[in-house]
Design a protein around this motif. Structure first.
Motif, mmCIF file in Angstrom:
data_model
loop_
_atom_site.group_PDB
_atom_site.id
_atom_site.type_symbol
_atom_site.label_atom_id
_atom_site.label_comp_id
_atom_site.label_asym_id
_atom_site.label_seq_id
_atom_site.Cartn_x
_atom_site.Cartn_y
_atom_site.Cartn_z
ATOM 1 N N SER A 61 40.162 36.783 35.148
ATOM 2 C CA SER A 61 39.397 37.948 35.492
ATOM 3 C C SER A 61 39.321 37.601 36.971
ATOM 4 C CB SER A 61 38.354 38.211 34.669
ATOM 5 O OG SER A 61 37.473 37.070 34.547
ATOM 6 N N PHE A 62 38.970 38.816 37.723
ATOM 7 C CA PHE A 62 38.625 38.449 39.355
ATOM 8 C C PHE A 62 37.784 39.854 39.671
ATOM 9 C CE2 PHE A 62 42.778 40.940 39.315
ATOM 10 C CZ PHE A 62 42.501 42.045 40.167
ATOM 11 N N ASN A 63 37.232 39.422 40.846
ATOM 12 C CA ASN A 63 36.015 40.241 41.612
ATOM 13 C C ASN A 63 36.426 40.051 43.125
ATOM 14 O OD1 ASN A 63 34.827 42.135 39.802
ATOM 15 N ND2 ASN A 63 33.261 40.674 39.131
ATOM 16 N N PHE A 64 36.717 40.554 43.650
ATOM 17 C CA PHE A 64 37.256 40.693 45.241
ATOM 18 C C PHE A 64 36.213 41.505 45.892
ATOM 19 C CE2 PHE A 64 40.649 41.301 48.548
ATOM 20 C CZ PHE A 64 40.336 40.108 49.178
ATOM 21 N N LYS A 65 35.464 40.949 46.571
ATOM 22 C CA LYS A 65 34.199 41.682 47.394
ATOM 23 C C LYS A 65 34.301 41.425 49.009
ATOM 24 C CE LYS A 65 31.056 40.420 43.765
ATOM 25 N NZ LYS A 65 29.974 39.471 43.534
ATOM 26 N N SER A 66 34.070 42.643 49.505
ATOM 27 C CA SER A 66 33.768 42.479 50.991
ATOM 28 C C SER A 66 32.678 43.329 51.432
ATOM 29 C CB SER A 66 34.922 42.961 51.638
ATOM 30 O OG SER A 66 34.797 42.699 52.837
ATOM 31 N N ALA A 67 31.623 42.953 52.326
ATOM 32 C CA ALA A 67 30.559 43.557 52.754
ATOM 33 C C ALA A 67 29.610 43.834 51.608
ATOM 34 C CB ALA A 67 30.808 44.712 53.642
ATOM 35 N N GLY A 68 29.469 42.934 50.427
ATOM 36 C CA GLY A 68 28.781 43.243 49.412
ATOM 37 C C GLY A 68 29.289 44.240 48.450
ATOM 38 N N ARG A 69 30.334 44.634 48.572
ATOM 39 C CA ARG A 69 30.995 45.511 47.729
ATOM 40 C C ARG A 69 32.237 45.064 46.983
ATOM 41 N NH1 ARG A 69 32.625 50.581 50.945
ATOM 42 N NH2 ARG A 69 34.034 50.567 49.052
ATOM 43 N N ILE A 71 35.790 45.437 46.259
ATOM 44 C CA ILE A 71 37.214 46.259 46.927
ATOM 45 C C ILE A 71 38.259 46.120 45.645
ATOM 46 C CG2 ILE A 71 36.192 46.194 49.231
ATOM 47 C CD1 ILE A 71 38.406 43.946 49.503
ATOM 48 N N ALA A 72 38.219 45.043 44.797
ATOM 49 C CA ALA A 72 39.310 45.148 43.832
ATOM 50 C C ALA A 72 38.483 44.263 42.703
ATOM 51 C CB ALA A 72 40.408 44.521 44.431
ATOM 52 N N SER A 73 39.167 44.537 41.552
ATOM 53 C CA SER A 73 38.586 43.870 40.348
ATOM 54 C C SER A 73 39.512 44.260 39.244
ATOM 55 C CB SER A 73 37.297 44.099 39.737
ATOM 56 O OG SER A 73 37.028 45.444 39.336
ATOM 57 N N GLY A 74 39.477 43.234 38.097
ATOM 58 C CA GLY A 74 40.570 43.539 37.039
ATOM 59 C C GLY A 74 40.721 42.298 36.363
ATOM 60 N N THR A 75 41.852 42.127 35.476
ATOM 61 C CA THR A 75 42.115 41.146 34.602
ATOM 62 C C THR A 75 43.682 40.813 34.684
ATOM 63 O OG1 THR A 75 42.112 42.226 32.644
ATOM 64 C CG2 THR A 75 40.216 41.147 33.097
ATOM 65 N N VAL A 92 47.371 35.170 41.154
ATOM 66 C CA VAL A 92 46.383 36.581 40.992
ATOM 67 C C VAL A 92 46.708 37.447 41.978
ATOM 68 C CG1 VAL A 92 44.276 37.351 40.276
ATOM 69 C CG2 VAL A 92 45.047 34.899 39.717
ATOM 70 N N LEU A 93 47.374 38.615 41.570
ATOM 71 C CA LEU A 93 47.526 39.660 42.421
ATOM 72 C C LEU A 93 46.456 40.607 42.316
ATOM 73 C CD1 LEU A 93 51.324 40.179 41.739
ATOM 74 C CD2 LEU A 93 50.172 38.750 43.750
ATOM 75 N N MET A 94 45.971 41.170 43.397
ATOM 76 C CA MET A 94 44.928 42.036 43.693
ATOM 77 C C MET A 94 45.380 43.212 44.710
ATOM 78 S SD MET A 94 42.053 39.268 44.008
ATOM 79 C CE MET A 94 42.915 38.386 45.073
ATOM 80 N N LYS A 95 45.095 44.347 44.168
ATOM 81 C CA LYS A 95 45.627 45.414 44.960
ATOM 82 C C LYS A 95 44.364 46.190 45.658
ATOM 83 C CE LYS A 95 49.124 49.049 45.782
ATOM 84 N NZ LYS A 95 50.494 48.960 45.658
ATOM 85 N N VAL A 96 44.356 46.440 46.937
ATOM 86 C CA VAL A 96 43.358 47.128 47.519
ATOM 87 C C VAL A 96 43.767 48.399 48.217
ATOM 88 C CG1 VAL A 96 41.378 46.921 49.278
ATOM 89 C CG2 VAL A 96 42.213 44.760 47.913
ATOM 90 N N PRO A 97 43.118 49.466 47.767
ATOM 91 C CA PRO A 97 43.827 50.701 48.498
ATOM 92 C C PRO A 97 43.304 50.797 50.028
ATOM 93 C CG PRO A 97 42.875 51.278 46.350
ATOM 94 C CD PRO A 97 42.350 49.679 46.502
#
Length: 154
Positions: A61-69, A71-75, A92-97
């Motif tokens: 599982s992952f949580n990708f944050k920037s500026a306290g928000r 921006i991507a999360s998932g499993t 671990v691949l994380m897609k950020v729109p």
């Protein structure tokens, strides 16, 4: 009789607590892919299995944050197994729109990068113990692609 059972219970608890467990590290975070609908980042995770038998990985599982928000999360469900007595490298691949990155304009500023925090939970199935999650965290900066990067790829 109760004291004998209590001693046996404490012995088992102590042995399980001191049992060697897999160790993991979050090694790197890089830009993986650019597309019209977003940017994919790749986190590299190394996991050392101290046992001779392979251990199944339940999920990542992952949580990708920037500026306290966030921006991507998932499993990543069922990403495979850790080979016995080896170090296994996972991706671990994380897609950020793109629209999420646009909302971070203040953070991006003049240096064209984003400050990030990445939290990863690697859940494995250990014999006798059951599901065990190894928490990993990393902070840093990622350079963003330029407009010419967006139009030269895909």
């Amino acid at each position: 009789m109760a004291s004998l059972i209590e001693k046996a219970k404490n012995f088992v608890v102590e042995k399980v607590a001191n049992m060697e467990k897999p160790e993991a590290s979050l090694d790197d975070l890089d830009l993986k892919d650019l597309s019209r609908d977003g940017i994919t980042y790749s986190a590299k995770v190394s996991v050392k299995n101290p046992y001779s038998a392979s251990i199944p990985i339940c999920q990542i599982s992952f949580n990708f944050k920037s500026a306290g928000r966030v921006i991507a999360s998932g499993t990543v469900p069922d990403p495979g197994s850790l080979m016995g007595n080896e170090t296994t490298n996972l991706e671990v691949l994380m897609k950020v729109p793109h629209n999420v990155l646009i909302t971070l304009v203040k953070d991006i500023g003049a240096d064209w990068d984003i400050d990030y925090e990445l939290d990863v939970g690697l859940t494995i199935d250990l014999p006798l113990i059951g599901d065990f999650t190894i928490p990993l965290a990393k902070k840093g900066q990622i350079k963003l692609p330029t407009l010419s990067d967006l139009f030269t790829n895909k």
